[in-house]
Scaffold this motif. Structure first.
Motif, PDB file in Angstrom:
ATOM      1  N   ALA A   1       0.823  -1.215   0.000  1.00  0.00           N
ATOM      2  CA  ALA A   1       0.000   0.000   0.000  1.00  0.00           C
ATOM      3  C   ALA A   1       0.853   1.260   0.000  1.00  0.00           C
ATOM      4  CB  ALA A   1      -0.930   0.007   1.208  1.00  0.00           C
ATOM      5  N   GLU A   2       2.055   1.165   0.532  1.00  0.00           N
ATOM      6  CA  GLU A   2       2.942   2.330   0.577  1.00  0.00           C
ATOM      7  C   GLU A   2       3.403   2.746  -0.812  1.00  0.00           C
ATOM      8  OE1 GLU A   2       6.071   1.198   3.193  1.00  0.00           O
ATOM      9  OE2 GLU A   2       4.765   1.034   4.963  1.00  0.00           O
ATOM     10  N   ARG A   3       3.262   1.855  -1.797  1.00  0.00           N
ATOM     11  CA  ARG A   3       3.680   2.164  -3.173  1.00  0.00           C
ATOM     12  C   ARG A   3       2.491   2.336  -4.114  1.00  0.00           C
ATOM     13  NH1 ARG A   3       8.285  -1.958  -4.910  1.00  0.00           N
ATOM     14  NH2 ARG A   3       8.233  -0.536  -6.699  1.00  0.00           N
ATOM     15  N   LEU A   4       1.297   2.368  -3.537  1.00  0.00           N
ATOM     16  CA  LEU A   4       0.076   2.511  -4.322  1.00  0.00           C
ATOM     17  C   LEU A   4      -0.616   3.820  -3.962  1.00  0.00           C
ATOM     18  CD1 LEU A   4      -1.070  -1.196  -3.981  1.00  0.00           C
ATOM     19  CD2 LEU A   4      -0.552  -0.049  -6.155  1.00  0.00           C
ATOM     20  N   PRO A   5      -1.512   4.306  -4.836  1.00  0.00           N
ATOM     21  CA  PRO A   5      -2.161   5.588  -4.555  1.00  0.00           C
ATOM     22  C   PRO A   5      -3.221   5.473  -3.472  1.00  0.00           C
ATOM     23  CG  PRO A   5      -3.060   4.626  -6.556  1.00  0.00           C
ATOM     24  CD  PRO A   5      -1.915   3.743  -6.134  1.00  0.00           C
ATOM     25  N   ARG A   6      -3.710   6.617  -3.026  1.00  0.00           N
ATOM     26  CA  ARG A   6      -4.893   6.674  -2.190  1.00  0.00           C
ATOM     27  C   ARG A   6      -6.101   6.656  -3.121  1.00  0.00           C
ATOM     28  NH1 ARG A   6      -4.831   5.391   2.766  1.00  0.00           N
ATOM     29  NH2 ARG A   6      -6.408   6.949   3.331  1.00  0.00           N
ATOM     30  N   TYR A   7      -7.087   5.831  -2.807  1.00  0.00           N
ATOM     31  CA  TYR A   7      -8.200   5.603  -3.729  1.00  0.00           C
ATOM     32  C   TYR A   7      -9.461   6.339  -3.288  1.00  0.00           C
ATOM     33  CZ  TYR A   7      -5.285   1.821  -5.541  1.00  0.00           C
ATOM     34  OH  TYR A   7      -4.252   1.095  -6.087  1.00  0.00           O
ATOM     35  N   ARG A   8     -10.225   6.771  -4.284  1.00  0.00           N
ATOM     36  CA  ARG A   8     -11.507   7.426  -4.047  1.00  0.00           C
ATOM     37  C   ARG A   8     -12.613   6.619  -4.736  1.00  0.00           C
ATOM     38  NH1 ARG A   8     -10.742  12.525  -1.925  1.00  0.00           N
ATOM     39  NH2 ARG A   8      -8.548  13.224  -1.980  1.00  0.00           N
ATOM     40  N   PRO A   9     -13.859   6.758  -4.303  1.00  0.00           N
ATOM     41  CA  PRO A   9     -14.973   5.986  -4.890  1.00  0.00           C
ATOM     42  C   PRO A   9     -15.410   6.543  -6.241  1.00  0.00           C
ATOM     43  CG  PRO A   9     -15.783   7.399  -3.131  1.00  0.00           C
ATOM     44  CD  PRO A   9     -14.288   7.532  -3.116  1.00  0.00           C
ATOM     45  N   THR A  10     -14.593   6.329  -7.245  1.00  0.00           N
ATOM     46  CA  THR A  10     -14.804   6.901  -8.575  1.00  0.00           C
ATOM     47  C   THR A  10     -15.367   5.877  -9.547  1.00  0.00           C
ATOM     48  OG1 THR A  10     -12.580   6.296  -9.290  1.00  0.00           O
ATOM     49  CG2 THR A  10     -12.845   8.458  -8.223  1.00  0.00           C
ATOM     50  N   SER A  11     -15.813   6.375 -10.705  1.00  0.00           N
ATOM     51  CA  SER A  11     -16.277   5.487 -11.764  1.00  0.00           C
ATOM     52  C   SER A  11     -15.135   4.622 -12.291  1.00  0.00           C
ATOM     53  CB  SER A  11     -16.888   6.313 -12.899  1.00  0.00           C
ATOM     54  OG  SER A  11     -17.407   5.490 -13.919  1.00  0.00           O
ATOM     55  N   LEU A  12     -13.917   5.148 -12.318  1.00  0.00           N
ATOM     56  CA  LEU A  12     -12.762   4.370 -12.746  1.00  0.00           C
ATOM     57  C   LEU A  12     -12.566   3.168 -11.826  1.00  0.00           C
ATOM     58  CD1 LEU A  12     -10.139   3.844 -14.336  1.00  0.00           C
ATOM     59  CD2 LEU A  12      -9.000   5.493 -12.817  1.00  0.00           C
TER      60      LEU A  12
END
Length: 266
Positions: free
Chosen positions: A135-146
């Motif tokens: 997770a330290e190398r991945l983005p922060r995620y938002r509840p998006t259509s993508l």
């Protein structure tokens, strides 16, 4: 974490934590940690994670899921070793009924193709058990259509396989196994269809079905049946038929219209 499963910055919070594991499941997790470390060691294993209700602290006797990230691409030998771990843990503990181990490579999970699918799964839905946290190398995620598209935008491709399995199922056990799979996947797809409108994340099947029903009341009862099948699988062929041949095709078409189709995987 707020009531929508978000951190203070509006990104999706990680669901589980080791300190949320309830007492009956602590020995299961300890055994998993030991088996994984002894079998894969540092040479093959990059990191290991728990997934599901056990690290969320909501577990009842059921299935335990593990995700192992390897330094290199999983081999046939890796999969055989994982199967032995599954069998050993399942046989040792009455409080679970089946163990599922997913094998992935570090390269794949950090790739652009998997960033909003496998990467999201590890970063937000899995709890670190061993090794460095990807997770330290991945983005922060938002509840998006993508995010919706890349996590569940392939239901239309899955339905033919489910139909074939349903046609081949000859025992109640076969149908229960498929019912659990179909019910859970259907609810998750229904939830992520409306996730960007709701603006949050949940893995709870009942809440997911309820949120879906707010936006699609004409299909709400069918989605409640799907959630029930995901929790308490039914051997009734009529339930599978409704999910696979009625709700499923409608949901796949609605999903494609709203979010598009998931990028094909090799």
């Amino acid at each position: 974490m707020d009531e929508r499963g978000l951190d203070h910055d509006g990104t999706i919070a990680r669901e589980g934590a080791l300190d949320r594991i309830t007492a009956p499941f602590v020995p299961v997790v300890d055994a998993a940690r030991t088996h994984i470390a002894e079998t894969f060691g540092r040479g093959r294993l990059h990191s290991a994670y728990l997934y599901g209700s056990i690290p969320r602290g909501t577990a009842t006797p059921g299935v335990s899921d593990l995700d192992l990230v390897l330094h290199d691409e999983p081999t046939r030998a890796d999969r055989a070793d994982a199967a032995r771990i599954e069998a050993a843990i399942d046989q040792a503990f009455r409080q679970i009924d089946g163990v599922g181990i997913l094998l992935s490579s570090r390269r794949v999970l950090l790739s652009d193709l998997e960033r909003h699918d496998g990467g999201f799964f590890v970063a937000c839905l899995c709890t670190p058990l061993l090794g460095p946290d990807l997770a330290e190398r991945l983005p922060r995620y938002r509840p998006t259509s993508l995010l919706a598209r890349e996590t569940n935008g392939d239901l239309g491709r899955v339905l033919p396989r489910w139909r074939a399995r349903a046609a081949a199922a000859v025992t109640d056990t076969d149908r229960r196994t498929l019912s659990r799979l179909v019910g859970r996947r259907t609810v998750r797809t229904g939830f992520t269809l409306v996730m960007p409108q709701w603006g949050g994340w949940t893995s709870d099947l009942n809440r997911s079905a309820e949120l879906f029903g707010r936006h699609h009341p004409e299909r709400a009862e069918q989605m409640r049946v799907a959630a029930s099948a995901g929790r308490t699988p039914s051997p009734d062929p009529a339930v599978l038929g409704m999910l696979i041949d009625d709700l499923g095709p409608w949901l796949a078409a609605a999903y494609t219209a709203v979010h598009g189709e998931k990028a094909p995987r090799p």
